[in-house]
Structures are given as structure tokens and as C-alpha cells.
Design a protein around this motif. Sequence first.
Motif, PDB file in Angstrom:
ATOM      1  N   PHE A   7       7.201   0.375  -3.186  1.00 18.38           N
ATOM      2  CA  PHE A   7       6.362   1.266  -2.395  1.00 18.38           C
ATOM      3  C   PHE A   7       5.314   1.946  -3.276  1.00 18.38           C
ATOM      4  O   PHE A   7       4.122   2.027  -2.909  1.00 18.38           O
ATOM      5  N   ALA A   8       5.724   2.418  -4.448  1.00 16.39           N
ATOM      6  CA  ALA A   8       4.785   3.070  -5.364  1.00 16.39           C
ATOM      7  C   ALA A   8       3.694   2.091  -5.811  1.00 16.39           C
ATOM      8  O   ALA A   8       2.518   2.459  -5.920  1.00 16.39           O
ATOM      9  N   GLU A   9       4.086   0.850  -6.034  1.00 14.78           N
ATOM     10  CA  GLU A   9       3.110  -0.144  -6.468  1.00 14.78           C
ATOM     11  C   GLU A   9       2.111  -0.468  -5.363  1.00 14.78           C
ATOM     12  O   GLU A   9       0.914  -0.666  -5.623  1.00 14.78           O
ATOM     13  N   ARG A  10       2.576  -0.517  -4.110  1.00 10.61           N
ATOM     14  CA  ARG A  10       1.655  -0.780  -3.000  1.00 10.61           C
ATOM     15  C   ARG A  10       0.646   0.370  -2.853  1.00 10.61           C
ATOM     16  O   ARG A  10      -0.528   0.140  -2.556  1.00 10.61           O
ATOM     17  N   ILE A  11       1.115   1.607  -3.040  1.00 11.59           N
ATOM     18  CA  ILE A  11       0.190   2.745  -3.007  1.00 11.59           C
ATOM     19  C   ILE A  11      -0.849   2.585  -4.105  1.00 11.59           C
ATOM     20  O   ILE A  11      -2.058   2.734  -3.884  1.00 11.59           O
ATOM     21  N   ASP A  12      -0.380   2.280  -5.297  1.00 10.18           N
ATOM     22  CA  ASP A  12      -1.248   2.120  -6.460  1.00 10.18           C
ATOM     23  C   ASP A  12      -2.327   1.073  -6.186  1.00 10.18           C
ATOM     24  O   ASP A  12      -3.524   1.306  -6.418  1.00 10.18           O
ATOM     25  N   GLU A  13      -1.935  -0.079  -5.690  1.00 13.06           N
ATOM     26  CA  GLU A  13      -2.892  -1.158  -5.443  1.00 13.06           C
ATOM     27  C   GLU A  13      -3.878  -0.800  -4.335  1.00 13.06           C
ATOM     28  O   GLU A  13      -5.067  -1.111  -4.418  1.00 13.06           O
TER      29      GLU A  13
END
Length: 229
Positions: free
Chosen positions: A209-215
Motif C-alpha cells: 500500500f505504501a509503495e502504491r501511494i509512493d508511485e
Amino acid sequence: MTTTRHPTPLADLHHVAERMRAIGAALPEQDGVAVFNRVYLAVTEEITRRESEGFFKDPQAASELAVRFGARYLAAVDAAAAGQRPPACWRPLFQQRRHPGVRPLQFALAGVNAHVGHDLALAVVDTCSSLACGPDSLETDFERVGDVLAALEERIREDLMPGPDLLDVADPLTHLAGSWSLDRARSAAWAASRVLWGLRHTDDLYGEFAERIDEGVGLVGRFLLTPLG
């Protein structure tokens, strides 16, 4: 994955401001990171001032949030300086920082987008983990920090928007500046922080989830940094 759970914390807001001053002193004034750094330093100094005046409901929690928020920006700067990959949300700014076709306003908005859109939610989780509390305990001071951040957007537009005589020439810039909203970014960050807090014991889901926000925030940053010539 470049999104970390808890970057190395700094001592206090004075330390955060000192690091920002050092960054600014080492960069050319027109560098895109320097543009954002100047605006963020002014906001950090304002948060420090308001903290001393009793502006926050829980000064300890507000200070912890502001310090951990700042630490994420500084960690991205350190990663880029060391030749490492900063979080995806920050990469557009570091990659385009010297592009002659990108205006100062775009650099500033791209930095705010990365910091508020991605770092703020993670800073809330960092703070809750440090203070052993849930996000709801921080909501009042989150909003008060947000009020100070609103001054950041106002300062950016006042200082970096072209004058009325240049508006026709800068119409694409006006369009870009109007397409991004700090208020919506803050609301999304708060919602994301609550989801991340609920996922904190599930490493795979939390990380994804954190990575999707980041991207996603990084994609917005690329649009904000569209060269205008």
C-alpha cells in the motif's frame, strides 16, 4: 522498495531547520530542490514559532510529527546525494531539478506534492509508533500543522507565480498550478495514514500500500514538472 518504515529521527525542529539551511547554502538558487527547500524552511520556522506560542493541543505530539515529517524529506535528499534512489514520489524533482524549461513554481509544487502526498501519511504512522497512540490522537494537531502548511501554498503562489503582465505567456503554468490542491492532498494523506496504521502488523500489505501511494504521487509529480519551455 525505497519507502522505509522509520527513517532515522532527528533531535528536534531546530535540527531539521539547520539541515535545511545547510542544503540551501550548498545549492544554486535556481536548483529545483533549493526552490522547494526555501519554502519548506520558512514553514518549519513558522511551526517552531507557533509551537513556542502554544498553538498546538499537544506540543510534544505536534513536534514529533513535524520532526518525523521533515526527516523524510531530508532522507530523500541524503539518498539522492549518495547516488541512491529516493522514494518514487521524489524522483521527478531530483531528476528535473536543473531542467531549464521547468519554472520555479513547478519545482515548489512538485516538492509539496511529494512531501504531503506521500511523506505526511508515513510521518503520522512514525509518530504514532513512537508515542504509542493511534492517528485519532493526532487529528487536532494534524489539522493545525495543516493550517501552517496552507501558508506554504499561499507563499508559493505569491512568491513564484508570474505577475499579471506575464499571465498570457504563462497560461500553461497557470493551468498546472490550478490542477493541484494542497487541501485534497492533506485529506488523502490523513485517510492513507489511517489505512497504513491498520496495516502496520502486516508487512506485505503495508509495504504494498505504501509503495502504491509512493508511485501514484510520483506520477503526479511528473505531470507537475512538465517542461513549459
